[in-house]
Design an enzyme around this catalytic site. Structure first.
Site, PDB file in Angstrom:
ATOM      1  N   ASP A 134      38.128 -12.463 -26.773  1.00 28.07           N
ATOM      2  CA  ASP A 134      38.009 -13.414 -27.885  1.00 28.07           C
ATOM      3  C   ASP A 134      36.554 -13.627 -28.297  1.00 28.07           C
ATOM      4  OD1 ASP A 134      40.738 -13.766 -28.013  1.00 28.07           O
ATOM      5  OD2 ASP A 134      40.746 -15.526 -26.725  1.00 28.07           O
ATOM      6  N   SER A 150      47.337 -14.195 -14.375  1.00 30.20           N
ATOM      7  CA  SER A 150      46.860 -15.575 -14.305  1.00 30.20           C
ATOM      8  C   SER A 150      45.375 -15.682 -14.633  1.00 30.20           C
ATOM      9  CB  SER A 150      47.188 -16.139 -12.921  1.00 30.20           C
ATOM     10  OG  SER A 150      47.059 -17.535 -12.898  1.00 30.20           O
ATOM     11  N   LYS A 159      51.428 -13.780 -16.833  1.00 33.02           N
ATOM     12  CA  LYS A 159      51.675 -15.051 -16.116  1.00 33.02           C
ATOM     13  C   LYS A 159      50.778 -16.120 -16.727  1.00 33.02           C
ATOM     14  CE  LYS A 159      52.780 -17.805 -12.562  1.00 33.02           C
ATOM     15  NZ  LYS A 159      51.887 -18.959 -12.748  1.00 33.02           N
TER      16      LYS A 159
END
Length: 695
Positions: free
Chosen positions: A477, A466, A491
């Site tokens: 990124d 999560s 998740k």
């Protein structure tokens, strides 16, 4: 008369007696409240769920099959003929739920309950006659029948249960129990299951049916009964007194899904993910067998007042035979914010005889003291604030890089993941959240400036989920640092809890996406450099759950990259692999991971011959013990006589007086130490790049 003939006669007699007995349980029927709740659940799924669900015949077939799987996943009780009267539900489950017509689904449960009760009474009848086992045949028992066909005749199931009873007895016999102990233990197990059947209420049947309906859509959507809703509220407020472990059903067993960071079980170090719990005892009381027990009943046994002791009989995740269990003790306690607070340390890495200092900050969860924050207090506790303090301290100590350890971090407050990213970037987006209507909301860091712009690493594992995945994905990124470890949980969905007229529904309403456009759902975050792991991704993680929503992408957003770590990966990986070859802990992790996978693939059935079973078990454990002792020899540790001793031996004491601290030799610690090595390589390569560009 032979044992097997006795078994067959007893089974047939018991089945006949139970099914025709006037004392058979009255059929449970749905209440008006449950009928109404079913309609509300159907409407919630149709209009509120993230996925675009078409409640057609195909969905009905999935839901009906899911219902059968929950009732009798091992195909051990129901006959094909038992199911035929309810085949109309296969294409009509949607109509039944939307209209609140639950009678036939309840009747199917009643048929299953009768079969289950008959089977258990037949087993108890055999135990009353006394067992005289001879484990000298060449028979084997298939241990996973999820893909098996439904039996056509009662005799087929009689044969299956003859083997099952024999296996249950053999499993206990291999733990050196005599016949009387075996019979007593099996009687307790079967009688306990029978008692629970007799205590079944209408709400239990409704819960099973709604579990089939909701889990056919995704594993995180589900119905909570009024009782379960109260329990959920207690867990969310962190006031629950227990052992701090998330449990889930795994066939007839209850397994550990994850451990609460800072909780009693994690602190005790006696439980690991995918361990199976087969018995529970209170203090010095008798152990209660929980094989076949419903999950919520097992949870109730494990809960208890702070300071009390619960004993668990546990089969380790790496064990390939259910005979290899051990009893552990855990003192129940509450989990405080302090137990879950981020904390840092400095690690020294030697290079060419020179020490290099790296900072490590462990972040067990993403937390915030909401009450203090909402009250406007200036000094409220939060992940970001605590990590910021640790960063300042580590900078003062002159570290050459900082590693954030997010292993086992199951998530928490999304706002903390966003603000934590902001310590390492100068404003920008952090995560996209897409709702059921396709609308995308962008979250990000709005504060100018960075607290730390030096070499950064993020260590993750299969239990990083999560918010942890959002953080790791954003760092990757942005090119802001390296992600190390194993693929994360996956998740990537958001749930809300909505009240019904009867109970509540936990509903998947949205999905997380990285700023690159990739979802974290199902696939998780893939590390830049992968470490071996003892956590089996086929047993733990989103992709291991039935009907998990798929990975997909959305449009990426505009963001500024801070570096190009991928250009250095070939060199970093080569240096890592050289170290791993000489690192006893990493060699152990790689070999043990491979061996565990091979053993699971091979272990599809068990021998009912005692000598053969013992040989197979000893051969498997000899391989595991050999790997463990290879590691221990390389580290100068005492070798073990039994593989199971490795689970109880957390000391890993070094014999050489000039060695580093004891913790540095633990397998778990190897991840941190090697991550620090990789981070140091990264820092040096970045500096080389900078100097080259300057020239």
């Amino acid at each position: 008369m032979s044992l097997f003939a006795t078994l067959s006669r007893s089974v047939a007699l018991a089945v006949m007696l139970v099914i025709t007995s006037p004392a058979a349980l009255a059929q449970l029927e749905p209440t008006d409240e449950q009928r109404q709740a079913a309609v509300e659940i159907a409407d919630s799924l149709r209009y509120g769920h993230y996925a675009d669900i078409n409640f057609d015949e195909a969905w009905s077939q999935d839901a009906f099959q899911r219902y059968l799987d929950i009732l009798d996943g091992q195909r051990a009780y129901l006959l094909r003929g038992d199911i035929e009267p309810y085949r109309h539900l296969e294409n009509g489950m949607a109509d039944a739920i939307f209209s609140g017509d639950l009678d036939d689904a309840f009747a199917l449960y009643d048929t299953f309950s009768q079969r289950q009760r008959a089977r258990l009474e037949s087993l108890l009848a055999q135990l009353d006659e006394g067992l005289n086992f001879e484990f000298d045949s060449d028979e084997r028992l298939e241990i996973d029948r999820e893909g098996a066909q439904w039996a056509n005749r009662q005799s087929e199931l009689d044969e299956l249960w003859r083997k099952r009873l024999k296996n249950d007895a053999l499993t206990l016999a291999l733990t050196d129990q005599d016949n009387e102990q075996i019979e007593n233990n099996l009687r307790q197990r079967y009688q306990g299951q029978l008692t629970r059947i007799e205590q079944t209420e209408s709400e239990d049947v409704f819960g099973v049916l709604m579990a089939a309906v909701t889990s056919s859509i995704d594993p995180h959507t589900g119905y909570l009964s009024p009782r379960q809703g109260e329990s959920f509220d207690i867990q969310m407020s962190l006031s629950l007194e227990g052992i701090g472990a998330l449990l889930q059903s795994d066939g007839e067993y209850v397994k550990v899904a994850s451990l609460v960071p800072g909780g009693p079980a994690e602190r005790a170090g006696v439980l690991e993910p995918a361990d199976r719990i087969i018995a529970v005892g209170q203090e010095d009381g008798e152990m209660v067998n929980v094989v076949g027990m419903r999950l919520d009943n097992v949870v109730d046994l494990i809960r208890g007042p702070k300071g009390s002791i619960v004993r668990l009989d546990v089969v380790p995740a790496q064990a390939v035979d259910m005979t290899r269990s051990q009893t552990v003790e855990i003192t129940r306690d509450t989990v405080s914010l302090e137990d879950q607070a981020a904390h840092g340390e400095v690690i020294e890495v030697q290079r060419d005889g020179e020490p290099h200092r790296l900072g490590v900050i462990n972040i067990p969860t993403f937390y915030v003291d909401f009450d203090a924050w909402q009250a406007g207090e200036e000094e409220y506790r939060s992940t970001t604030r605590d990590v910021a303090r640790e960063i300042e301290r580590l900078k003062e100590e002159g570290v050459e890089g900082i590693l954030l350890d997010l292993r086992n971090n199951g998530g928490g407050a999304l706002q903390e993941a966003n603000s934590l990213i902001g310590l390492f970037i100068d404003r920008g987006p952090t995560v996209q959240v897409r709702d059921a209507q396709g609308r995308i909301q962008l979250y990000g860091d709005t504060e100018a400036g960075t607290l730390y712009d030096g070499p950064l690493g993020v260590l993750v594992n299969r239990l990083s989920a999560s918010a942890s995945e959002i953080f790791a994905g954003a760092i990757q990124d942005y090119g802001r640092g390296l992600v190390l470890g194993t693929s994360t949980f996956g998740k990537g969905t958001v749930q809300t809890l909505n009240d019904l007229s009867h109970g509540q529904i936990k509903l998947t309403r949205a999905k997380f996406y990285r700023i690159s456009g990739d979802s974290t759902q199902n696939r998780g975050v893939e590390p830049d450099i992968t470490f071996p792991s003892l956590i089996d991704p086929e047993r733990i993680g989103e992709s291991s759950l039935d009907n998990a929503l798929a990975w997909d992408t959305v449009q990426n957003v505009q963001y500024r990259r801070y570096g190009e770590p991928e250009t250095l990966l070939d060199k970093l990986l080569a240096q890592h692999e050289l170290r791993a070859q000489d690192n006893a802990n990493f060699r152990y992790l790689e070999r043990q991971s491979t061996l565990a996978r091979q053993l699971r693939e091979q272990h599809t059935s068990v021998s009912l011959n005692r000598d053969q079973r013992q040989r197979e078990m000893e051969a498997q454990e000899a391989e595991q013990l050999s790997l463990e002792n290879q590691r221990r020899r390389a580290l100068g540790l005492d070798e073990l006589d039994e593989w199971m001793d490795a689970r109880m031996d957390g000391s890993d004491e070094i014999e050489e007086t000039d060695s580093t601290d004891d913790d540095a030799t633990a397998v778990d610690r190897a991840y941190v130490l090697e991550s620090a090595e990789v981070l140091l390589d990264y820092a040096h390569l970045k500096e080389t790049q900078r100097l080259a560009a300057k020239r």
